[in-house]
Each structure stands twice: as structure tokens, then as C-alpha cells.
Design an enzyme around this catalytic site. Structure first.
Site, PDB file in Angstrom:
ATOM      1  N   PHE A 171       0.887  -1.193   0.105  1.00 42.64           N
ATOM      2  CA  PHE A 171       0.000  -0.045   0.068  1.00 42.64           C
ATOM      3  C   PHE A 171       1.016   1.211  -0.148  1.00 42.64           C
ATOM      4  CE2 PHE A 171      -2.869   3.322   1.767  1.00 42.64           C
ATOM      5  CZ  PHE A 171      -3.781   3.057   0.747  1.00 42.64           C
ATOM      6  N   ASP A 205       3.445  -5.416   8.036  1.00 37.29           N
ATOM      7  CA  ASP A 205       2.307  -4.429   7.887  1.00 37.29           C
ATOM      8  C   ASP A 205       1.008  -5.483   8.005  1.00 37.29           C
ATOM      9  OD1 ASP A 205       0.040  -3.093   6.960  1.00 37.29           O
ATOM     10  OD2 ASP A 205       1.032  -2.002   5.817  1.00 37.29           O
ATOM     11  N   TYR A 217      -9.436  -0.363  11.700  1.00 41.20           N
ATOM     12  CA  TYR A 217     -10.778   0.045  11.009  1.00 41.20           C
ATOM     13  C   TYR A 217     -11.287  -0.887   9.983  1.00 41.20           C
ATOM     14  CZ  TYR A 217      -7.682   2.871   8.200  1.00 41.20           C
ATOM     15  OH  TYR A 217      -6.701   3.238   7.414  1.00 41.20           O
ATOM     16  N   LYS A 218     -10.532  -1.861   9.597  1.00 44.55           N
ATOM     17  CA  LYS A 218     -10.931  -2.753   8.370  1.00 44.55           C
ATOM     18  C   LYS A 218     -11.439  -3.853   9.212  1.00 44.55           C
ATOM     19  CE  LYS A 218      -6.878  -1.273   5.692  1.00 44.55           C
ATOM     20  NZ  LYS A 218      -7.508  -0.397   4.756  1.00 44.55           N
ATOM     21  N   ARG A 237     -12.524  -4.957  -6.295  1.00 44.84           N
ATOM     22  CA  ARG A 237     -11.829  -5.845  -4.861  1.00 44.84           C
ATOM     23  C   ARG A 237     -13.268  -6.225  -4.214  1.00 44.84           C
ATOM     24  NH1 ARG A 237      -7.889  -3.090  -0.883  1.00 44.84           N
ATOM     25  NH2 ARG A 237      -9.820  -2.004  -0.292  1.00 44.84           N
TER      26      ARG A 237
END
Lengths: 429, 429
Positions: free
Chosen positions: A138, A213, A238-239, A388
Site C-alpha cells: 500500500f 504490515d 478499522y478494516k 476488489r
């Protein structure tokens, strides 16, 4: 959203919607779905970007606001345990990532936590001046490495070497100049899963440290950082962890590194004796040295509420369902979409190499995703051409997967995505 | 808390409680008090550490949680303006500090924002290798300067020079080696107020840049950064601005510096095109280059609610009342406490040199403050010997000041603070 089998569901796979419903009926994690608020008419396949709202979160945050802030006021720093939250909430994340008590601390954003971890790691390998990262990381991870290079490169420049799934490989670039390797366990676009223990071993065999990560793996599958003997890790909450929009990141450091790790950002919350108000910085003895300033406690409260759910989750069952959901999706795409529209998945088929998401390639992926969203199937688009879909076992059902593919089939069949209103413009999250 | 004049209120000042009540009755800011939740039986004089809860904040945060997060889900990044919040909320802070639109952006903690600002400023003065700061700064500012020294000092060391109100002075240390001067406008312990324009002029006359810390002045008095031609500023929003525990910091940079200022932390939210997901970092053109990662949106929501109140505040009236409150407190302390118990204020008597707080020196300040808190008068203690009282004109009344001094008189008179339960132990916030 159709709740009965629609006419277009004539498939060449043995599966049908009834089979999916049966899978849901016997799903040992099925009851978790009721603990979330899911809007009517939506199939939410973007929990890998922003997790859904736990049903009890509003009441919990409300209590923190009215009782702890409104009534407790400044006293809540002690009485409600506010000062310790980054550590105590970190301890609740620990079991989800194979960390021990006292090894996890909340940060601000993942970007900031990554900066803290990478600077500490680079400093632990003096003389080595190379950082390895993935081109497909990312982007913020790569951007923050530029910050590390600029800030730590004053004496002797730091080199960044990029690897990729299609090469150069880790083995191509590892040598005794490498200080740190920064890797994302699950690739945010393809969903490719690294073998955490195996890759850690290879990095360390070269004398380097690894910073993981976990943004797309924490809460998506079991992680065992200590079993892998990893060095540092950061992640977001938050995912898959459903902590709320922008809920705080976390940072893990193996306890063997705590004493030697010099934090980059030497804020007062990471001080050994913050309330002595001394002029000089002295790092706290443990993981709390990675704290910076005052934690954003309303966002922390959102995270605490979501962790109430995670306390009850069996991560092996979670992984099992996750793989079944992605496998089902891939099978349905293969059976119903692949040949007719040339839809290709970029996500590994081997379950051991797959996270909890699937990405499909489509030249007009942006428009296709907008058309899906208009029909209530929410995934997301990742430039240049990926649509996605994230599968969150706590609230995604097998019937959701069936229905989502059905809607995608319909969007492609009718070519509704060609309508001008779906054309790309402006900011895309 | 007594609401009628208690027996101990026999004073040698001309003032009495009735006069205070009359001042409240004619207070042009009096109606703001109803917009806050203040617990029964409490006189809250610590709003300079954590501001009180605005009455409408719970409902606002609730709406963000249930509607924007719960129903809007990922769509709220665009539809609810989430992505732009650090900038749009920054624009609402701008009028409080004399900033223009597009000059203020939210950060994480003040510590992190200070780091961003100081690194950018040091880089704008290549060749100059000295940072000046105040020994009496809130410690995190000094600690973060150690981070700057360690990170930017790789090529050529950065020197830190400390000044203090009792010397060395700014003029003692300013020379053409000084790159940046970091100053807190209102001292967190003494309440001493710097003349922002005058000091800025002196710093810039030496060719250096100034970074102002506004933690104890934003929302306490009118500030005009652009009129002072200042360079950078940071501040916190959970004190006088009432944004909630740990609500996000802000960073201001004069627009003339935007193009040249290279952020230290190069996260993706500060990227020129964050959703292109490019491999290399390119800073956003304006103030948004100082953004790092995903903002903590529940905490941002708390801040937004409090700014609804600030939209209605006349800062000149605020300052007028603030000075009257602190003057009243100082007069009552002089009249009722000074001679008998040797109570001394360390806060400047000249109103032009005073923020919105008063600190009194007492050898057993910790115990005295604990005894006050037990009686409902909440201030705080700052090591080694200061009891600190913050006066927040939006919800502190003149009668509060009278009653607080009355309770302090009683605590000293009865010597209740000598009781063992008030002895210092553990963490103190």
C-alpha cells in the site's frame, strides 16, 4: 437486493443459492452477523476497507462521552484508565496477532506507526544502509520509507530496494547491506498472503529485521508473530477489526527488542515518567516508549467496543469460513463470468496464499464497481483496473456471496456500467 | 458546592458574592454556559487541560456513528466529506487563530504536528543548525525537538538552545546560526503570555523562522497569526476548544511557505494524488501536504460539534471576560489568602502578559489540589509546587471564581489537605 434466486442464476457450477443458505444455517460463526448493523439492501464486501458498525458501539461511545468525559472530566485520565488505554487496548489486540501482553500499543495512523517501527529497526542495524520493500505495498508504506530515508539519511544515504511478486524477489535483493525489510502480509490489491514465519526466517538469516504490515490480515486470519519470531509489526483497526472510521493503528515490537528500540517520535506519552515534566526525554521501559501524544479517546472507544466482539471469536473458525467464502466467490466467478466476459481473478487460488479478499481485473473496473454499488453490492475499485471484494467472516454470509456474483453477472450482462453516470471522476476511495 | 455566601466569606476585598452574581447577570457571554454539560456540585477550573462537554456533542457523534459509519459505510469517505475533514475542519479553526482558509489542517497529536512543523522549518533554513526553545515549554515540545535533532542531525549536528523567562533571553541566544525558534504563546505553568507579533518580529529579524505552540492560547484569547506574519503554529483542540479527550491537533503554516515546506512525515493523505496509488511520494500543493494517515473520525466528530459553539463566539468579548475572571481570582487570593498563608501567584499581574489561567505556589500543592477536588473545585497540579486554575469564559462564571476561592480558603483554614489520603502517589495528570 434479491432475496430469492433470480432468473439469471442459471449456472454451470454445482452450487445454487439453496446450498449457500444451507451453509449459512450450519455456520458456527453465523450468530456474529446479528452483532453488526448492516444497512437494508446492501451486500457489504468492503469490510477490508472500513469494517461494519458493531451494534453496541453507539451506546459504548455514548457512555464514554457522557459519563467519562461529561461527568468525569479531567479525573477520567486516572479514574477511567484513559492514560493507560493505548497499552490496555493494545493488550486486547495481542491475542489476535500472536503477541504477548505488553507487546502491543495503539498509535495514531498506520503510516505514523510504520514510521516509528522502521526508524527503530534501522537504528538497530547500524552500518546497514538498505531498506527493502514491496513495490505493491500500500503506497503509504513506500511514502513513509521516503520519510525515513530523508530523515535518517543525513550522514550516509539509505537505499530503498523494491521487490515484487513478479520479481525481483526477496532473495534477489537480500544481502548484508539490508537493515530492514518491510512487508505487507496480505497484498491490498491481489490478496496474496505471505508465509509470515518462512519469510521472517529468510530475512533474519540475512541479518536483517522484518517489519510486518498487518493491515489486511489482522482480523482476517490467525497471525502468530511470536511463533514466527518476527521483529516489528503495525496494523490498522478499522478494516477487519471494525473499530470505526480512522480508529487508531497498533504497533507491535517483540519484547526482546524493547530495551534497544529508540523511538523516532519521542513524545511525552512515551516518556518513562511523563508527569515529572522533566526537560529531557527518557523512553518508557516497555512497548509504551512508542507512544507519542495524547490518544484520540473517542476513536479509541469505538475500537474498544469492537474488541468486545473479537474476545469471542475463534480465529481458526474465522479462517476456515474466510477461505470458504473466497473459494465460493472464485468458483462462482469461474463458472458464471470467466469465459463469457473474460473476467480474471488476480488473487491466488491456493488457499495458503490467499487473504480474505478477491480482486477481479476489468478494463472498466471503476464503472463496473459504481454500477455494482448502485445495486447495493459494495466493494471497491483499485486503480488501474481491479474490482476488489472483501469477505469478512463475522458478517458476510454464503448467500451474500451468491447474490453478489448474481448482481455482478447482471451488471455485465446488461452492460449498465457503460452508462455515462458511472464514468470515473474526482476522488475515489 | 455552596450557592449562597458561606460564613467564611468575610473578606478584606470590596468584592462580595453578590457583586459576582451581578457580573454574571450582565455577562454578554453568560448564555454560553447552558450549551455545556457541567456536573452537579463541581466548579470546573481545568478546562485548560480538558474542556467541558458541549451539550449537543453526544447527538452529533451519535449521528456520525449510526448514519455516516453504520449506514453510509465506505461511501461516507466521499458522501459525508470524510476525506476532506482535516482540511474543512481546519478551515473552521482558522478564524480563531487569525489564519486564512486553506492554511490550517488537522493532525494527530500536538507532539506529532509540532514535529511536522519544526522539521519543515529547519529544512527551510539550510546551513543554520540551531533550534531555540523554552526550558519552560510543555515538555513534549522539548522531547520532540530531541527527535528532530536525532533525525535531522545525521550530517551536521543540530544544537538546541534553551531560553527561560528568567534568562537566558531570546536576545541572548539569537544569532545567524538559529534556524527555528519554538515558543509556547501561553506558558502551561505560569500562564505568561508572549506578545506574538513582537516576538515573531525579533525572531525573523535574526533570519530565523518561528513555530508557535498555541495549546494554551487557542480559544483562550484572540490570536492573529497572519497579522503577526508568523511562520508556523500548532495547537490542541481538547483544552479551551472543547473538542473532547484527545481530539486532534491542528497545524497552521503561512501560505507563503506551503510550496517550500517539505513535510517530515510523508503519508498518503498528504499526497498530491492519493488515489492514484503511485509508488513515489509527491506532496499536495497546499496545507494538506502536512496530513499523514487516515484521520480518527470519531474524535474529529467531537471537535466539529464543539466548533459549532465557536462559530458564535466574539473573541474580543471572550478575552475581556477571561481577564476579568483571572483578575477577580487574583484579587480574591491577594485579599483572602496571600498574607495569612503566604500564597503566591506565579502568573503575571499585567493583563497583557497573562493567558486565561492562574497558578499559585504551595509547597504541598499536590495535597491541596486533591483536597480541593474532593470538595468539587477541579483544577490541577503541576510539579513541583503549582496549583493551577484555568478560566474558560464560555462556562466559568464570576460566582464560580468566588466560590472556588472560598473553598480554597476553607481547605487552607482547616488544613484538611494534611490528611494522609491526599498524599501524592502514582500517576498524576
Amino acid at each position: 437486493m434479491s432475496t430469492t434466486t433470480p432468473p439469471s442464476a442459471t449456472t454451470r457450477t454445482a452450487l445454487d443459492r439453496a446450498t449457500c443458505e444451507a451453509l449459512d444455517a450450519s455456520d458456527p460463526l453465523g450468530s456474529f452477523r446479528d452483532r453488526f448493523v448492516l444497512p437494508e439492501g446492501v451486500i457489504y464486501l468492503d469490510g477490508n476497507s472500513l469494517g461494519a458498525l458493531p451494534r453496541h458501539t453507539p451506546a459504548h461511545v455514548q457512555r464514554v462521552i457522557t459519563e467519562e468525559w461529561g461527568t468525569g472530566l479531567i479525573r477520567s485520565w486516572n479514574d477511567a484508565g484513559w492514560f493507560a488505554k493505548p497499552r490496555t487496548v493494545g493488550d486486547r489486540i495481542a491475542p489476535l496477532i500472536g503477541a504477548a501482553e505488553g507487546e502491543v500499543v495503539l498509535g495514531d495512523s498506520t503510516s505514523a506507526s510504520l514510521f516509528q517501527a522502521v526508524v527503530a529497526a534501522v537504528r538497530m542495524r547500524p552500518g546497514r544502509r538498505v531498506i527493502v520493500a514491496e513495490r505493491g505495498n500500500f503506497p503509504t508504506d513506500l511514502y513513509m520509507l521516503e520519510a525515513v530515508q530523508e530523515l535518517l539519511g543525513g550522514g550516509e544515504p539509505l537505499e530503498r530496494r523494491l521487490i515484487a511478486d513478479d520479481g525481483p524477489t526477496l532473495d534477489d535483493v537480500l544481502d548484508d547491506h539490508v537493515a530492514v525489510v518491510v512487508l505487507t502480509q496480505v497484498d491490498y490489491r491481489t490478496g496474496r498472503l505471505h508465509d509470515l514465519a518462512e519469510v521472517t526466517r529468510r530475512v533474519q538469516a540475512a541479518g536483517a529485521l522484518v517489519v510486518w504490515d498487518l493491515c489486511h490480515s489482522a482480523g482476517a486470519l490467525p497471525i502468530d508473530l511470536n511463533a514466527a519470531w518476527a521483529d516489528f509489526a503495525v496494523g490498522c483497526t478499522y478494516k477487519y477489526l471494525n473499530g470505526g472510521p480512522g480508529s487508531p493503528s497498533f504497533l507491535w515490537a517483540a519484547s526482546r527488542h524493547h530495551a534497544a528500540a529508540r523511538p523516532a517520535l519521542t513524545g511525552w506519552h512515551g516518556h518513562a515518567r511523563p508527569f515529572d515534566f522533566t526537560v529531557d526525554y527518557a523512553p518508557a521501559p516497555g512497548i509504551e516508549r512508542f507512544r507519542v501524544g495524547t490518544p484520540q479517546l473517542l476513536s479509541v472507544a469505538g475500537l474498544e467496543a469492537s474488541l468486545d466482539i473479537w474476545d469471542d471469536v475463534d480465529l481458526e473458525l474465522l479462517r476456515e469460513k474466510s477461505l470458504r467464502l473466497t473459494e465460493l466467490f472464485l468458483s462462482l466467478v469461474d463458472a458464471r463470468l470467466a469465459e463469457r466476459w473474460g473476467i480474471v481473478s488476480v488473487t491466488p487460488r491456493e488457499s495458503s496464499r490467499r487473504g480474505s479478499q478477491v480482486s477481479l481485473r476489468h478494463d472498466d473496473g471503476y464503472a463496473v464497481m459504481q454500477a455494482l454499488i448502485e445495486r447495493g453490492v459494495i466493494g471497491d475499485f483499485r486503480a488501474p483496473d481491479l474490482i476488489r471484494f472483501g469477505f469478512t467472516p463475522l458478517y458476510t454470509s454464503y448467500a451474500d456471496v451468491w447474490d453478489a456474483v448474481d448482481v455482478l453477472h447482471d451488471v455485465l450482462e446488461t452492460e449498465v456500467w457503460r452508462e455515462p453516470r458511472f464514468a470515473r471522476r474526482g476522488t475515489v476511495t
